[in-house]
Structure formats: C-alpha cells, structure tokens
Design an enzyme around this catalytic site. Structure first.
Site, mmCIF file in Angstrom:
data_model
loop_
_atom_site.group_PDB
_atom_site.id
_atom_site.type_symbol
_atom_site.label_atom_id
_atom_site.label_comp_id
_atom_site.label_asym_id
_atom_site.label_seq_id
_atom_site.Cartn_x
_atom_site.Cartn_y
_atom_site.Cartn_z
ATOM 1 N N SER A 1 -3.164 -0.039 -6.100
ATOM 2 C CA SER A 1 -2.792 0.863 -7.454
ATOM 3 C C SER A 1 -3.406 1.975 -7.489
ATOM 4 O O SER A 1 -3.784 2.545 -6.544
ATOM 5 C CB SER A 1 -2.960 -0.279 -8.607
ATOM 6 O OG SER A 1 -2.561 0.549 -9.761
ATOM 7 N N LYS B 1 2.636 3.500 -11.287
ATOM 8 C CA LYS B 1 1.656 2.463 -10.583
ATOM 9 C C LYS B 1 1.112 1.842 -12.030
ATOM 10 O O LYS B 1 0.853 0.494 -11.809
ATOM 11 C CB LYS B 1 0.398 3.432 -10.494
ATOM 12 C CG LYS B 1 0.495 4.340 -9.234
ATOM 13 C CD LYS B 1 0.583 3.150 -8.114
ATOM 14 C CE LYS B 1 0.473 3.827 -6.815
ATOM 15 N NZ LYS B 1 0.397 2.639 -5.513
ATOM 16 N N VAL C 1 -9.893 8.448 -2.623
ATOM 17 C CA VAL C 1 -10.056 8.356 -1.327
ATOM 18 C C VAL C 1 -9.701 9.544 -0.381
ATOM 19 O O VAL C 1 -8.645 10.293 -0.774
ATOM 20 C CB VAL C 1 -9.437 7.197 -0.693
ATOM 21 C CG1 VAL C 1 -9.599 6.689 0.680
ATOM 22 C CG2 VAL C 1 -9.609 5.819 -1.513
ATOM 23 N N THR D 1 -7.653 10.793 1.945
ATOM 24 C CA THR D 1 -6.006 10.491 2.434
ATOM 25 C C THR D 1 -5.532 11.880 2.366
ATOM 26 O O THR D 1 -5.822 12.899 1.737
ATOM 27 C CB THR D 1 -5.740 9.683 1.760
ATOM 28 O OG1 THR D 1 -5.385 9.993 0.466
ATOM 29 C CG2 THR D 1 -6.516 8.193 2.138
ATOM 30 N N TYR E 1 4.193 9.618 -10.914
ATOM 31 C CA TYR E 1 3.276 8.614 -10.184
ATOM 32 C C TYR E 1 2.360 7.788 -11.189
ATOM 33 O O TYR E 1 2.196 6.250 -10.859
ATOM 34 C CB TYR E 1 2.240 9.455 -9.534
ATOM 35 C CG TYR E 1 1.138 8.779 -8.574
ATOM 36 C CD1 TYR E 1 1.780 8.295 -7.510
ATOM 37 C CD2 TYR E 1 -0.043 8.529 -8.985
ATOM 38 C CE1 TYR E 1 0.506 7.401 -6.560
ATOM 39 C CE2 TYR E 1 -0.996 7.969 -8.074
ATOM 40 C CZ TYR E 1 -0.638 7.549 -7.186
ATOM 41 O OH TYR E 1 -1.409 6.916 -6.339
ATOM 42 N N ASN F 1 0.751 -1.161 -0.004
ATOM 43 C CA ASN F 1 0.093 -0.090 0.175
ATOM 44 C C ASN F 1 0.843 1.259 0.106
ATOM 45 O O ASN F 1 0.367 2.287 -0.475
ATOM 46 C CB ASN F 1 -0.910 -0.019 0.949
ATOM 47 C CG ASN F 1 -1.822 1.500 1.301
ATOM 48 O OD1 ASN F 1 -2.486 1.764 0.698
ATOM 49 N ND2 ASN F 1 -1.186 1.974 2.535
#
Length: 243
Positions: free
Chosen positions: A126, A144, A171, A173, A140, A75
């Site tokens: 991912s 990924k 999400v 975060t 990035y 993760n």
C-alpha cells in the site's frame, strides 16, 4: 523449483520493491517465486541474476498452474495522473484504478482456491498516501485507500487466509524519480520539495529494507495481523526485518 519450499506470486517483480521482494524471498527465505510484470525483458534480466531459481510467467499464466501457492504479494502500481481533481481526466483516473485496484481483485479471485488450501497469505503493498492526501495525487491516494479496505474485507470474508496491507515508506524507486521529475506540474511546491529534499539528503529507503519485511510476511505472517494496515518498520514487524 523445489516443490517442498513455499511458493509466492509477486506482481510488479521486475524493479523496485517488487524486485527486492522476489530476490530476497528466494535468496534469504528459500522460497520459489513466480514473478509477474508488464516488461518481459525486465523479467528476463531479473532471472539472469538468480541462476534460474525464479520461475517467470506472463501475467495470469499462474491461473493454469496446478501447484501449491503459499503467498500472493500485490506490488504493481502506478502514480499517474498527477493532476488536481478540478482538471483531472476521468479516463486517466479509471486507468489508475484498473492497475492499482481492479486488477488486484482479479488476481485475488484466481489465487484464492490455492490460498485457502495452504491457509496462505496476501500481502498488499500500500502507501502512506492511502491515509494522507497529497495535492494532485487524488487517483493514487483513493486507489490505495480502496486497496486497504479491500484487504480488510478479504480478511473478514476469508478467515483462514491472512490479508495484510503494508506501508513501505518512501523508497528509492522509479516512482520517486517520476515525482521529482514530473510532479511539480501537479503538486504544490511545498509537498514536491519535500520529496526532492528526501532524495538530495539520501533519506530514501533502499528497496531491500521494506522488501525483506514484505517477503517475510508473505511466507510467515501470523493470522493475528490479518486485516491490518501497518508500516513496514512497525515494532510489531521487527522479527521480519532484514538481519
């Protein structure tokens, strides 16, 4: 730690999706978890919430651990640098790949002997950015995308180890906070404003939503999913969602 219960290693376990995966795996799925993160203090804070059920280890200490391993959840990841390719610093790209990709190879190599024994699972967290380009996110997106192909290659080479890449959606975060706070300098306004609006309109996912799916997959994903890149809310994963 209850040895008869499944045991997972979760990287990036101290916050966001990784924290949700670790807590849900223990609380809802009866799983032992070895949490790996860069912040020792954040890991200690996490352990205080789960009454010492979570076994916290520093990065790579699991190599010397001789017990059973049923699943590995990859993760941990970074977004930086947010900068167009034309002006990007190669050193920054290399750092992104070191965290998002090359460290994954090391984890998987160390974990494979135990995962072969248990016919276990590797779940890669991912991103939709693996298949959709964003201005300024070249490092990035590329890392990924590489992660997805690594998972597919692993599924081909290790037919008894289930390997799945999951798109967790957008999400709520710290990474999203970084995009809103710092992304405007390297992104085009239309793309940056989309992320700002998702937050303002409360459309970001709670980490528990994809977190429960990922935790469940790490414990009981069928081998038929191996090699796939799949969204967390795909109908095929309906049985893994939080009740």
């Amino acid at each position: 730690m209850t040895i008869s219960n499944p045991t997972l290693i979760v990287t990036g376990a101290s916050r966001g999706i990784g924290r949700a995966i670790a807590l849900l795996a223990i609380q809802n799925l009866g799983t032992n978890v070895i949490g790996v993160a860069r912040s020792k203090q954040a890991l200690q804070d996490l352990s205080n919430h789960i009454e010492n059920d979570l076994q916290l280890k520093d990065c790579f200490k699991f190599v010397s651990w001789g017990g059973r391993l049923d699943g590995l959840v990859i993760n941990a990841g970074v977004l930086d640098p947010i900068v167009p390719i034309a002006t990007a610093n190669l050193k920054d790209w290399k750092h992104n790949f070191d965290v998002n990709f090359f460290s994954v190879i090391t984890f998987v190599q160390h974990a494979l002997p135990a995962l072969r024994n248990s016919k276990g699972r590797v779940i890669f967290v991912s991103s939709g950015a693996a298949v959709h380009a964003y201005h300024g996110w070249g490092a990035y997106c590329a890392s990924k995308a590489a992660l997805n192909m690594f998972g597919k290659s692993l599924a081909t080479e290790e037919p008894e180890v289930t390997s799945i890449s999951v798109d967790p959606g957008v999400v709520d975060t710290e990474m999203q906070a970084v995009i809103r706070r710092e992304g405007a300098a390297g992104m085009v306004p239309t793309q940056h404003s989309q992320f700002v609006e998702l937050h303002a309109s409360k459309q970001l996912l709670h980490p528990d939503q994809p977190g429960h799916v990922i935790a469940s997959l790490a414990v009981k994903a069928p081998l038929s999913l191996s090699g796939k890149f799949i969204p967390w809310n795909d109908d095929e994963l309906l049985s893994h969602r939080k009740p």
